[in-house]
Every structure is written in structure tokens, then in C-alpha cells.
Design a protein around this motif. Structure first.
Motif, PDB file in Angstrom:
ATOM      1  N   TRP A  84       0.712  -1.320  -0.121  1.00  0.00           N
ATOM      2  CA  TRP A  84       0.106   0.042   0.069  1.00  0.00           C
ATOM      3  C   TRP A  84       0.837   1.217  -0.008  1.00  0.00           C
ATOM      4  O   TRP A  84       0.562   2.133  -0.593  1.00  0.00           O
ATOM      5  N   TYR A 113       1.719   1.978  -3.354  1.00  0.00           N
ATOM      6  CA  TYR A 113       0.709   2.710  -4.212  1.00  0.00           C
ATOM      7  C   TYR A 113       0.955   4.256  -4.024  1.00  0.00           C
ATOM      8  O   TYR A 113       0.641   5.055  -4.855  1.00  0.00           O
ATOM      9  N   GLU A 148      -5.066  -0.472   5.601  1.00  0.00           N
ATOM     10  CA  GLU A 148      -4.085   0.322   5.007  1.00  0.00           C
ATOM     11  C   GLU A 148      -4.729   0.772   3.738  1.00  0.00           C
ATOM     12  O   GLU A 148      -4.427   1.811   3.154  1.00  0.00           O
ATOM     13  N   ALA A 149      -5.708   0.032   3.054  1.00  0.00           N
ATOM     14  CA  ALA A 149      -6.508   0.499   2.015  1.00  0.00           C
ATOM     15  C   ALA A 149      -7.041   2.146   1.985  1.00  0.00           C
ATOM     16  O   ALA A 149      -6.884   2.704   0.765  1.00  0.00           O
ATOM     17  N   VAL A 197      -4.824   4.831   0.949  1.00  0.00           N
ATOM     18  CA  VAL A 197      -4.587   4.836  -0.410  1.00  0.00           C
ATOM     19  C   VAL A 197      -5.836   5.208  -1.243  1.00  0.00           C
ATOM     20  O   VAL A 197      -5.642   6.001  -2.341  1.00  0.00           O
TER      21      VAL A 197
END
Length: 283
Positions: free
Chosen positions: A111, A114, A144-145, A148
Motif C-alpha cells: 500500500w 501505491y 491500509e487500503a 490509498v
């Protein structure tokens, strides 16, 4: 998204041998896109090297309305530059950039990677809409997504009933209901547009129980249950069969010969049953 129809696309001329991507000629891309154009006016690509970077230019000449340009390796500066250049050449056509496909799921990045990729492209191409593409569970199950996704302009997501343990005992009713329910869950955590990049049913191998009727029934019901809007839509996956795929890198554990059979058309551009049920676009 509300008025068009997307299909995920990789050229039929694409070949991967021993992990090396071969060159794709523009004439073959044109023949592919001419085949698709009566039914589709939007494309989602996967890479911007070895000739793939010319897809948007060919699409523009054939009257496509939108291309989401894919970058397979966002850490490859040449590939990113190619995709950005395609946007600059076709600013009204290239609707956004897809930074990678299943990078976290496939353990090809993190992540935090990204975040760095997004920052780099933002600096190089301000104004270019950006997205990432992961299986839905990566977005819903990992904290964690969230940070992002907050940096993106739209979401691309892969929702595959085929890889769920109950798939074999279900029907098109269950498969499409699953996609719709997952989308509802995603809409609760992401307020920007969401496009399902990958879903569907492969048509083979027959020995594994797949066939063209299953694919046709899935898309026929999904089109009725999942009408497109400015907020959400799905892409057909994928344009053409890819015989090389089972031997390519695949993050899904185990052997997956069905990876060769996701196409709405065969590798020689012959339509499968499902195509007859997809209305042609006006004009």
C-alpha cells in the motif's frame, strides 16, 4: 460510465513466453478494436509497453468514447511515461489511469508503494484521474487500503464469483447477487465512482465444468440487476481469450486453466454465445 459500455482488453497478438512480453503490432490492435466496436465504446487496458501504448490512438480513430489506460508496473518509469503520453495525445478519450492490477494481492507491492506511485504520477500529470485495481477484499478487509483509496479519483475493482468456495453449487442468480452485494458494500466505504474492472464466468475448460451458456446467463442477469450510472458500472471481462495466461504469473494459488477462457470472443476474434445477447450500440 452511465451511458457507455466498457470491456477489459488485451491485444490478441499479445504473447508471453518465459516471462517475456512480445511486441504487439498496431494492425492487429486495429483489427481487435474493429471487432469490439459495435458492442463497446470503452476500453480498460493492462499495460503501456510493447505496442500496448498505441491502443488509445487506434481507439480514437475508431470512435471509442473512453479508455482507461493500464500500467502493469507503476514502478517502470518508461511504462508510466507511455501511458501519460497517450493521455496527452488523446485528452478527451483517456478518462484515467489504472496503476497496476492486483499488486497487493499478488505480492508485487505494498500500500505504501501505491502512495509513492500516485504521488509520482500526480507530479508528472496533474489533472489525470487515477485509480488502482485490486480484488474487493483487499479494499474491505485491510485498514491500509483506506488511506490509498483517499488519494484516488475512482475505484477499479475485481469481483470474481468463480473464486468463491460456493461457486460450483450456485447459479447465475447467486453469482450476480454476489457482485451486486459486494458493490453495495464498496459504495458504503468509497463515495467516488466505482467501475468493476473484472467479473464474469470463463467458458472453459469443459472438463472443469465451464461453458458458454454459463457466461451468457451471468451477463444477461447482471446487466438487468446492475444498470450503469455515474456512480457505478461494470466492465465485461475480457474481450478475447488469452491462451498464454495459464502459463503466465498468476497470484491465485493453484492451477487455473480457466484463465485462458475469459473472453467474450475467442483468440481468433470469433464471438461466443454471450455476444448475441449484448445489444449493439447505436451508431
Amino acid at each position: 460510465m452511465a451511458t457507455g459500455r466498457f470491456v477489459a482488453y488485451q491485444p490478441t497478438a499479445l504473447k508471453v513466453e518465459n516471462g517475456v512480453l512480445g511486441h504487439v503490432d498496431e494492425a492487429s490492435i486495429r483489427a481487435d478494436l474493429e471487432t469490439l466496436r459495435p458492442w463497446f465504446d470503452g476500453l480498460i487496458t493492462y499495460g503501456a509497453l510493447n505496442g500496448n501504448e498505441r491502443v488509445a490512438d487506434v481507439a480514437a480513430s475508431l470512435g471509442y468514447r473512453a479508455v482507461i489506460a493500464g500500467v502493469w508496473d507503476p514502478g517502470d518509469k518508461t511504462e508510466v511515461a507511455n501511458a501519460v503520453a497517450a493521455w496527452r495525445r488523446n485528452p478527451k478519450l483517456v478518462a484515467g489511469l489504472s496503476l497496476g492490477n492486483e499488486i497487493v494481492f499478488g505480492k508485487r507491492g505494498t500500500w505504501d508503494d501505491y502512495k509513492a506511485y500516485i504521488a509520482d504520477v500526480r507530479a508528472a500529470a496533474p489533472g489525470l484521474p487515477l485509480a488502482i485495481a485490486e480484488p474487493f477484499a483487499e479494499y474491505t478487509d485491510y485498514a491500509e487500503a483506506k488511506s490509498v483509496l483517499a488519494l484516488t479519483d475512482f475505484m477499479l475493482v475485481n469481483i470474481h464469483p468463480v473464486f468463491e468456495p460456493w461457486f460450483r453449487t450456485a447459479t447465475a442468480d447467486n453469482w450476480t447477487d454476489f457482485v451486486v452485494r459486494v458493490m453495495a458494500r464498496l459504495q458504503r466505504i468509497y463515495r467516488k465512482p466505482i467501475l468493476v474492472k473484472e467479473t464474469g464466468i470463463p467458458t472453459g475448460p469443459a472438463a472443469a465444468g465451464f461453458n458458454e451458456t454459463m457466461q451468457r446467463d451471468f451477463y444477461d442477469l447482471l446487466a438487468r440487476r446492475f444498470p450503469p450510472s455515474r456512480r457505478r458500472a461494470f466492465a465485461y471481462f475480457t474481450a478475447f481469450d488469452e491462451p498464454w495466461r495459464p502459463g503466465d504469473f498468476n497470484p491465485t494459488p493453484g492451477q487455473h486453466p480457466e484463465e485462458a477462457y475469459w473472453g467474450l470472443f475467442t483468440a481468433t476474434r470469433q464471438p461466443k454465445q454471450v455476444v448475441a445477447d449484448i445489444p449493439k450500440l447505436a451508431g
